[in-house]
Design a protein around this motif. Structure first.
Motif, short mmCIF file in Angstrom:
data_model
loop_
_atom_site.label_atom_id
_atom_site.label_comp_id
_atom_site.label_asym_id
_atom_site.label_seq_id
_atom_site.Cartn_x
_atom_site.Cartn_y
_atom_site.Cartn_z
N SER A 154 0.62 5.62 -0.55
CA SER A 154 -0.35 5.68 -1.65
C SER A 154 0.50 4.17 -2.58
CB SER A 154 -0.31 6.85 -2.65
OG SER A 154 -1.00 6.78 -3.76
N ASN A 155 -0.63 3.53 -3.20
CA ASN A 155 -0.06 2.34 -3.83
C ASN A 155 0.54 2.97 -5.39
OD1 ASN A 155 -2.32 2.26 -6.25
ND2 ASN A 155 -3.37 1.54 -4.41
N ASP B 103 0.75 -1.37 -0.13
CA ASP B 103 -0.11 -0.12 -0.03
C ASP B 103 0.83 1.40 0.02
OD1 ASP B 103 -2.30 -1.41 0.15
OD2 ASP B 103 -2.21 -1.53 2.30
N THR C 8 -2.01 4.02 -8.19
CA THR C 8 -2.66 5.32 -7.91
C THR C 8 -1.99 6.40 -8.56
OG1 THR C 8 -4.16 4.41 -6.28
CG2 THR C 8 -3.99 6.81 -6.31
N LYS D 261 -1.47 7.29 -11.88
CA LYS D 261 -2.63 7.93 -12.62
C LYS D 261 -2.78 9.40 -12.50
CE LYS D 261 -5.62 3.88 -11.87
NZ LYS D 261 -6.77 3.29 -11.14
N GLU D 262 -1.72 9.90 -11.50
CA GLU D 262 -1.91 11.33 -11.12
C GLU D 262 -0.90 12.10 -12.55
OE1 GLU D 262 -2.96 13.14 -8.79
OE2 GLU D 262 -3.64 11.57 -7.52
#
Length: 234
Positions: free
Chosen positions: A176-177, A161, A180, A183-184
């Protein structure tokens, strides 16, 4: 460092006893199970709180790779095997370390250092907070905020995680994985080359069918499912 519960799974009695003897040299390791087959270990894994899995790969019946796929809730997996060709496959399963037999105490000690670092990172994990300008992020480390320039980040490494942001100078951890983060929009210059790794394409110095070498000399494996994507971009 707190007590860490571990289990040892190996079908070879000598190797199994060797790992047990090495583990007993570390006061923070609590051996709660020693098994000669994956099936035996699997029966008790669901009912115990386990921090570390010391695991052989080449075993009859359910092999080590298959056991790890069924025991992903265990944070740290250390594969110990006589078959180095399994290394790439194993690192697609959140592997913390990969030791080639015959195992030696100094190599086991290196693994224990990595386990300690991993557990400390989990405990002190920084929180990904905000970005400004598009090329800078701030992360919270303890009671302080640290500014990191995105173009200083060599690669990202997944730790379940959490994600390590590795620069030339230091490694930072965010809660934050890796999926994720990627995707930023500010991580758009990164390409995922493995389940556990994403790199900035500008830092890739050399690429083979199995790995990439970054500008600082670090070699990172390429996951089989990511090869086509990497070939189309690099």
């Amino acid at each position: 460092m707190k007590q860490l519960n571990c289990i040892i799974v190996d079908d070879d009695e000598i190797d199994r006893l060797t790992v047990v003897s090495f583990a007993k040299k570390f006061d923070n390791l609590n051996i709660i199970g020693v098994f000669e087959s994956s099936l035996e270990a699997l029966r008790i894994i669901e009912n115990l709180s386990i921090d570390i899995l010391f695991l052989d790969i080449d075993m009859p019946g359910l092999n080590g790779i298959e056991l790890r796929k069924k025991a992903t809730k265990i944070p740290a997996c250390i594969f110990i095997t006589a078959h180095p060709e399994h290394a790439v496959e194993s690192f697609e399963l959140d592997t913390l370390d990969f030791i080639v037999k015959p195992i030696k105490l100094d190599r086991f000690s290196q693994t224990m250092s990595r386990i300690q670092e991993f557990m400390e990172i989990k405990h002190k994990a920084a929180l990904f907070e905000s970005t400004i300008g598009g090329d800078v992020i701030y992360i919270k480390e303890g009671h302080e905020q640290t500014k990191i320039k995105l173009h200083d980040i060599l690669y990202l490494e997944a730790l379940k995680d959490y994600t390590l942001l590795v620069t030339h100078y230091k490694r930072h951890c965010v809660l934050s994985n890796i999926g994720t983060l990627l995707k930023e929009s500010h991580f758009k210059s990164f390409i995922r080359i493995h389940r556990s790794f994403a790199v900035q394409t500008q830092f890739i110095e050399k690429k083979t069918s199995h790995d990439v070498t970054l500008s600082n000399g670090i070699v990172i494996p390429i996951g089989r499912s990511f090869k086509d994507k990497l070939n189309s971009l690099v």
